[in-house]
Design a protein around this motif. Sequence first.
Motif, PDB file in Angstrom:
ATOM      1  N   TYR A  30     -27.758 -63.385 -84.974  1.00  0.00           N
ATOM      2  CA  TYR A  30     -29.034 -62.721 -85.202  1.00  0.00           C
ATOM      3  C   TYR A  30     -30.145 -63.745 -85.381  1.00  0.00           C
ATOM      4  O   TYR A  30     -29.927 -64.837 -85.915  1.00  0.00           O
ATOM      5  N   GLU A  42     -38.930 -51.599 -79.068  1.00  0.00           N
ATOM      6  CA  GLU A  42     -37.660 -52.300 -78.901  1.00  0.00           C
ATOM      7  C   GLU A  42     -37.432 -52.735 -77.452  1.00  0.00           C
ATOM      8  O   GLU A  42     -36.895 -53.824 -77.198  1.00  0.00           O
ATOM      9  N   VAL A  56     -27.639 -57.596 -77.646  1.00  0.00           N
ATOM     10  CA  VAL A  56     -26.770 -56.487 -78.048  1.00  0.00           C
ATOM     11  C   VAL A  56     -27.404 -55.611 -79.123  1.00  0.00           C
ATOM     12  O   VAL A  56     -26.953 -54.484 -79.343  1.00  0.00           O
ATOM     13  N   ASP A  57     -28.438 -56.107 -79.800  1.00  0.00           N
ATOM     14  CA  ASP A  57     -29.082 -55.293 -80.838  1.00  0.00           C
ATOM     15  C   ASP A  57     -30.514 -55.751 -81.051  1.00  0.00           C
ATOM     16  O   ASP A  57     -30.803 -56.952 -81.079  1.00  0.00           O
ATOM     17  N   HIS A  59     -33.280 -54.574 -83.895  1.00  0.00           N
ATOM     18  CA  HIS A  59     -33.615 -53.702 -85.032  1.00  0.00           C
ATOM     19  C   HIS A  59     -35.079 -53.951 -85.401  1.00  0.00           C
ATOM     20  O   HIS A  59     -35.404 -54.889 -86.123  1.00  0.00           O
ATOM     21  N   PRO A 110     -27.550 -54.878 -92.571  1.00  0.00           N
ATOM     22  CA  PRO A 110     -28.098 -53.617 -92.048  1.00  0.00           C
ATOM     23  C   PRO A 110     -28.904 -52.895 -93.122  1.00  0.00           C
ATOM     24  O   PRO A 110     -28.810 -53.205 -94.308  1.00  0.00           O
ATOM     25  N   TYR A 129     -24.099 -48.307 -88.593  1.00  0.00           N
ATOM     26  CA  TYR A 129     -25.334 -48.860 -88.020  1.00  0.00           C
ATOM     27  C   TYR A 129     -25.214 -48.992 -86.506  1.00  0.00           C
ATOM     28  O   TYR A 129     -24.219 -49.505 -85.995  1.00  0.00           O
ATOM     29  N   LYS A 130     -26.221 -48.493 -85.812  1.00  0.00           N
ATOM     30  CA  LYS A 130     -26.271 -48.574 -84.347  1.00  0.00           C
ATOM     31  C   LYS A 130     -27.631 -49.128 -83.929  1.00  0.00           C
ATOM     32  O   LYS A 130     -28.600 -49.005 -84.665  1.00  0.00           O
ATOM     33  N   PRO A 131     -27.708 -49.736 -82.733  1.00  0.00           N
ATOM     34  CA  PRO A 131     -29.021 -50.209 -82.242  1.00  0.00           C
ATOM     35  C   PRO A 131     -30.032 -49.071 -82.212  1.00  0.00           C
ATOM     36  O   PRO A 131     -29.701 -47.927 -81.918  1.00  0.00           O
ATOM     37  N   SER A 132     -31.295 -49.414 -82.504  1.00  0.00           N
ATOM     38  CA  SER A 132     -32.339 -48.392 -82.655  1.00  0.00           C
ATOM     39  C   SER A 132     -32.843 -47.855 -81.329  1.00  0.00           C
ATOM     40  O   SER A 132     -33.477 -46.810 -81.285  1.00  0.00           O
ATOM     41  N   TRP A 139     -29.899 -46.106 -78.980  1.00  0.00           N
ATOM     42  CA  TRP A 139     -29.786 -46.840 -77.726  1.00  0.00           C
ATOM     43  C   TRP A 139     -29.543 -45.879 -76.571  1.00  0.00           C
ATOM     44  O   TRP A 139     -28.642 -45.048 -76.616  1.00  0.00           O
TER      45      TRP A 139
END
Length: 304
Positions: A30, A42, A56-57, A59, A110, A129-132, A139
């Motif tokens: 990160y 995003e 991959v993410d 936030h 998170p 927690y999942k990507p926004s 996602w």
Amino acid sequence: MSKTIKKLNDAALENMQTTTWHDEYNKSSYIFVANLNYAMNEGDIAIVFSQYGEIVDVHLVRDKITGKSKGFCFLAYEDQRSTILAVDNFNHAEICGRLLRVDHVREFKPPKEYLDISPDDPEIFNKLYKPSGPDGKGWGIFRELTQEELVLKAQIEAQSQEIQKRNEKIFENMQQIKNMQTIIDEDERWDKMLMVQDEKKELLEKIEALQYFNNKMQKYKEIQEPEKQETNEERLLRLQKKQNKKFEKKNSEEKGKERKIKKEKKEKKNKKNKDKKEKKDKKSKNHKRDQSQQSDKSDSGNQK
């Protein structure tokens, strides 16, 4: 991400130093990105930062009430080494009129709502927690446009099509004008060629006349005033004479000054001698006069 960019990133990662300050964060994929433009979502952030690796993410921290961006986010790469490229290249880079601040994240935490989930919860996988996503709704989920936004989009598309048609028409007109200009009557073309040839001929005649006149004048000057080339010896003699004249002039000036000084001294001396002589004569006259007076007095006494 294209294959070319991926190859360049791999080459840059291979050429890196064995030990750097980035090694302190080698366990985290990160990075922290601050001072983002508030209009970026995003998807925009992913497009910008994906040039250094597969993301991959993303936030993006948003306001809980309004849902607007707060101007900073946490971003994760598939390859941890991509964080090194992102930090080195994006820190203090200008994106959308703002200077970014990009740094490593030692340990990404998170949001709180994802930390309080019980492991025994049957819906744990849905609550993790999942990507926004590009619009903050997950996602792959995109926000639906309102009726006003659809109308505005249609108007913009219609305007762009109209502008394109207008540009095409202008281009066609310009092409026609160009084609018309190239089609010239054969007689006019020959007339123009002949006119140009006549002008060239007149110009050449004028040049020849000027050259003839210049040659005549040059010959006349050579006859009237033959050029005399000065040799080195003559030049040296001329310079020597010039220096001698300057030296003589200087000597004559100095002699004149000396004569003037001598003359002044002589005049002063003569004046002094003259004054002395006058004083002496005056003194002698006074003495004679006194003697004559005394003798007169003595004579008068004797007679009495």
